[in-house]
Design an enzyme around this catalytic site. Structure first.
Site, PDB file in Angstrom:
ATOM      1  N   ASP A  85      -4.351  -3.155  -0.286  1.00  0.00           N
ATOM      2  CA  ASP A  85      -3.206  -2.727   0.504  1.00  0.00           C
ATOM      3  C   ASP A  85      -2.945  -1.283   0.111  1.00  0.00           C
ATOM      4  OD1 ASP A  85      -0.717  -2.110   1.574  1.00  0.00           O
ATOM      5  OD2 ASP A  85       0.120  -4.091   1.232  1.00  0.00           O
ATOM      6  N   HIS A  86      -3.282  -0.349   0.999  1.00  0.00           N
ATOM      7  CA  HIS A  86      -3.279   1.057   0.578  1.00  0.00           C
ATOM      8  C   HIS A  86      -1.884   1.555   0.207  1.00  0.00           C
ATOM      9  CE1 HIS A  86      -2.156   1.743   4.832  1.00  0.00           C
ATOM     10  NE2 HIS A  86      -1.620   2.869   4.397  1.00  0.00           N
TER      11      HIS A  86
ATOM     12  N   HIS B 235       2.331  -5.039   3.683  1.00  0.00           N
ATOM     13  CA  HIS B 235       2.957  -3.828   3.149  1.00  0.00           C
ATOM     14  C   HIS B 235       4.390  -4.071   2.675  1.00  0.00           C
ATOM     15  CE1 HIS B 235      -0.499  -1.762   4.397  1.00  0.00           C
ATOM     16  NE2 HIS B 235      -0.117  -1.351   5.579  1.00  0.00           N
TER      17      HIS B 235
END
Length: 519
Positions: free
Chosen positions: A206-207, A269
Site C-alpha cells: 500500500d504505497h 488506504h
C-alpha cells in the site's frame, strides 16, 4: 517502555540499510504503474547510490519488444518524470541492467525463458539467486502468475531447499492492491499465495504507507512525551482522515466500474491510516510487532449492522463540473463507464473503536474523485477547554486545538492552538505552528515507492500488510458493500465535480454536532 521505544525509534532513524545483490522482476513492466513509477523510482535509487552494484531489472510483459526498445521506452519515462532529475551518466549504467522477457502471463514457456534469463544474470552479475517479483498487472492475472511461478520453481521454496542447481538466495513477491475484491476473493487469493509462497516472502503493498509523514506518525507519537499522553478519549474529540483527489478515473473506467471507491481506497488506504493513528505502542519497530497492534485495532473497530449502513456511510458519484478552472465530464461520461452506472466515486463513513483508548471517539473517513483539490491529511481534533474563564472576558466561542498531519501534496505537521491578539482587549485567535519536511531537513525526500522497494529488497515487512490485516479490513467493508448492492442509489450523480461531495456527507458529520474541515 516508552523510553525504550523512543530509543529504538531514534536508533532506527540513524540506520541506513542497503540491499544486497538482487534482480527485480516486474510483471506488467510495460504498464502504467511500471512506466510512471516503479522503473523511474528504481533509476532514482540508482542515482542516489542506494542500489547494490550487482542489480538487474527484468520486465515481463506481453508486448513484443527487444531489450533495446524497452530501454528506450523507460528512458523516455524517466526524462518526462516531473519529480526525478535525469543524469545521462547514471542512466547509461542503469540501462545496462534492464532486460525484457516477452510472454503472455499464462504461457508456461515464458516462465522458462524468465528462469533462463535470471540464471544467466545470477551467473554473470553475482546476484546470489536473490529475486524480487513485483505483480504490477491487473488483479485478474494474479492467480495465473502465482501458479506458474510455483510450477516453474521460481517461487523460491525449492531453491532454499537446495535442489535446483544448488542455488542459494531469497525470493520475495510484492502484490499490488486491490488484494481481492471482497472477503471471499481475498481469502481465496491469500490461500493461493500461501500454497506457493511462505508468508515471510509476501509483501502486500500500500504505497500510502511509504510516505514520510505516515512513517513519521509512530515517531511523532511514541518518540515525544508531550503528545502520547493526550492521544486518548479524555482529550480527543474526534479524528478526520481525508484522501481527496481532484482528478477523475484517468482512463481506468473498466477497472473502476468493478472496484468503486470503497474497494479502491477505503478498504486499504484509509483503514491503514486509521490503524496507525489508533494503534497502541508496539514492543519493537519491526514487522510483526507493528502489525500485531494494527490488527488489534481492526478487531476493535465496531462492524456495521446492515441497518446501520445508511446512517453511517455515505456514497456519491460526480457529475460534470469545473475543477481548477476547467470543465470536466461526469463519471457516467467517462470512457468505458456505463451510461447509468451506480458505481460510487465518493465515500464518507463514521467508525467507532471499542477499546479503552478510543471508546466514544468517532473516526470520520472520506475520500472521493473530482473534489476541489488533491490533499491527504489526518486531523486529530481535541476537545474545547471549559469556557467560564473566557466568557468573563466576553469570549463565547473558541476554536479547538487541531493536530494535522499533511501527507500530500506538502508533507508536514501542523498544530493549531489559541493565542491572545496583542492589545488591551482579551481577543483570542487560532494560530498555527508548522513543520514542513521539504524545508526542515534539507535532503531529497524519497518517494513512497522508493522506500517500499528498498524495504522489500532488504526483507523488512513493517510497512506491508499481513494476511490477517487484509482479511479483517475486507470483513469491515462487507456490510457496506452488501447494503449498497442490495439498495442501488436512485440519486446518482449527486455531487458536481469541483465540490466537496454530496450533501449527505455534511449531514453525516453535522448530525453529530461536528463539521468537515476546510481544506
Amino acid at each position: 517502555m516508552e523510553t525504550l521505544l523512543s530509543d529504538r525509534l531514534r536508533e532506527g532513524l540513524r540506520l541506513r540499510r542497503h540491499p544486497g545483490p538482487c534482480a527485480v522482476v516486474i510483471f506488467g513492466g510495460t504498464g502504467d504503474l511500471a512506466r510512471r513509477r516503479l522503473i523511474p523510482d528504481l533509476y532514482n535509487l540508482a542515482r542516489k547510490g542506494l542500489l547494490p552494484a550487482a542489480f538487474a531489472v527484468v520486465s515481463f510483459a506481453r508486448r513484443p519488444l527487444s531489450d533495446e526498445a524497452f530501454r528506450e521506452q523507460v528512458r523516455q519515462s524517466v526524462e518526462e518524470s516531473p519529480d526525478i532529475p535525469f543524469d545521462a551518466a547514471v542512466w547509461e549504467t542503469f540501462a545496462d541492467r534492464i532486460h525484457y522477457v516477452q510472454s503472455e502471463f499464462h504461457d508456461r514457456a515464458g516462465y522458462d525463458r524468465l528462469q533462463a534469463v535470471l540464471a544467466d544474470l545470477d551467473g554473470r552479475m553475482g546476484l546470489g539467486g536473490n529475486h524480487l517479483f513485483y505483480l504490477a498487472t491487473p488483479p485478474s492475472a494474479y492467480h495465473e502468475i502465482i501458479n506458474l511461478l510455483g510450477a516453474s520453481q521460481l517461487a523460491g521454496r525449492a531453491r532454499r531447499a537446495g535442489d535446483v542447481g544448488g542455488t542459494e538466495g531469497w525470493t520475495r513477491i510484492i502484490i499490488e492492491k486491490p488484494f481481492g475484491s471482497d472477503l471471499e476473493t481475498a481469502r481465496a487469493l491469500n490461500w493461493r499465495v500461501g500454497e506457493v509462497f511462505d508468508e515471510t516472502q509476501v509483501f502486500r503493498i500500500d504505497h500510502y504507507l511509504g510516505k514520510e509523514t505516515v512513517q513519521n506518525l509512530m515517531t511523532f507519537r511514541f518518540g515525544n512525551t508531550i503528545f502520547e499522553p493526550i492521544w486518548t478519549r479524555q482529550y480527543v474529540d474526534h479524528v478526520q482522515i481525508t484522501v481527496a483527489e481532484s482528478g477523475g478515473i484517468a482512463g481506468r473506467g473498466g477497472y473502476y466500474e468493478e472496484a468503486g471507491v470503497a474497494r479502491d481506497m477505503l478498504q486499504n488506504h484509509l483503514l491503514q491510516l486509521l490503524t496507525l493513528v489508533a494503534m497502541e505502542p508496539p514492543t519493537a519497530i519491526e514487522a510483526d510487532a507493528v502489525r500485531d497492534e494494527k490488527v488489534k485495532i481492526l478487531h476493535a473497530i465496531r462492524p456495521y449492522a446492515a441497518e446501520e449502513v445508511a446512517a453511517a456511510a455515505v456514497r456519491g458519484q460526480y457529475a460534470h463540473g469545473a475543477v481548477d478552472g476547467r470543465q470536466v465530464p461526469g463519471y457516467r461520461e467517462e470512457e468505458r463507464v456505463a451510461p447509468h452506472s451506480v458505481t460510487p466515486t465518493y465515500v464518507a463513513g463514521r467508525f467507532e473503536i471499542d477499546n479503552w483508548r478510543w471508546a466514544g471517539v468517532p473516526f470520520y473517513l472520506r475520500t472521493g474523485k473530482r473534489l476541489p483539490k488533491r490533499v491527504t491529511e489526518i486531523a486529530i481534533q481535541f476537545k474545547v477547554p471549559p469556557l467560564l474563564l473566557f466568557r468573563q472576558a466576553g469570549m463565547e466561542e473558541m476554536e479547538p486545538n487541531v493536530l494535522t498531519l499533511n501527507i500530500q501534496p506538502d508533507e508536514g505537521i501542523s498544530l493549531r492552538f489559541a493565542a491572545k491578539v496583542p492589545g488591551q482587549a482579551t481577543r483570542i485567535r487560532g494560530v498555527n505552528m508548522d513543520f514542513n519536511y521539504g524545508t526542515a531537513f534539507g535532503v531529497e525526500e524519497p518517494t513512497a515507492y522508493e522506500r517500499l522497494l528498498l524495504d522489500a529488497m532488504v526483507g523488512d515487512r513493517t510497512l506491508f500488510a499481513r494476511r490477517d490485516e487484509v482479511e479483517l479490513a475486507w470483513a469491515l467493508m462487507m456490510p457496506i458493500l452488501d447494503a449498497w448492492a442490495a439498495a442501488p442509489p436512485s440519486d446518482f450523480p449527486n455531487y458536481e465535480a469541483g465540490t466537496w461531495g454530496p450533501d449527505a456527507a455534511k449531514t453525516l458529520i453535522e448530525g453529530d454536532g461536528r463539521r468537515w474541515r476546510r481544506l
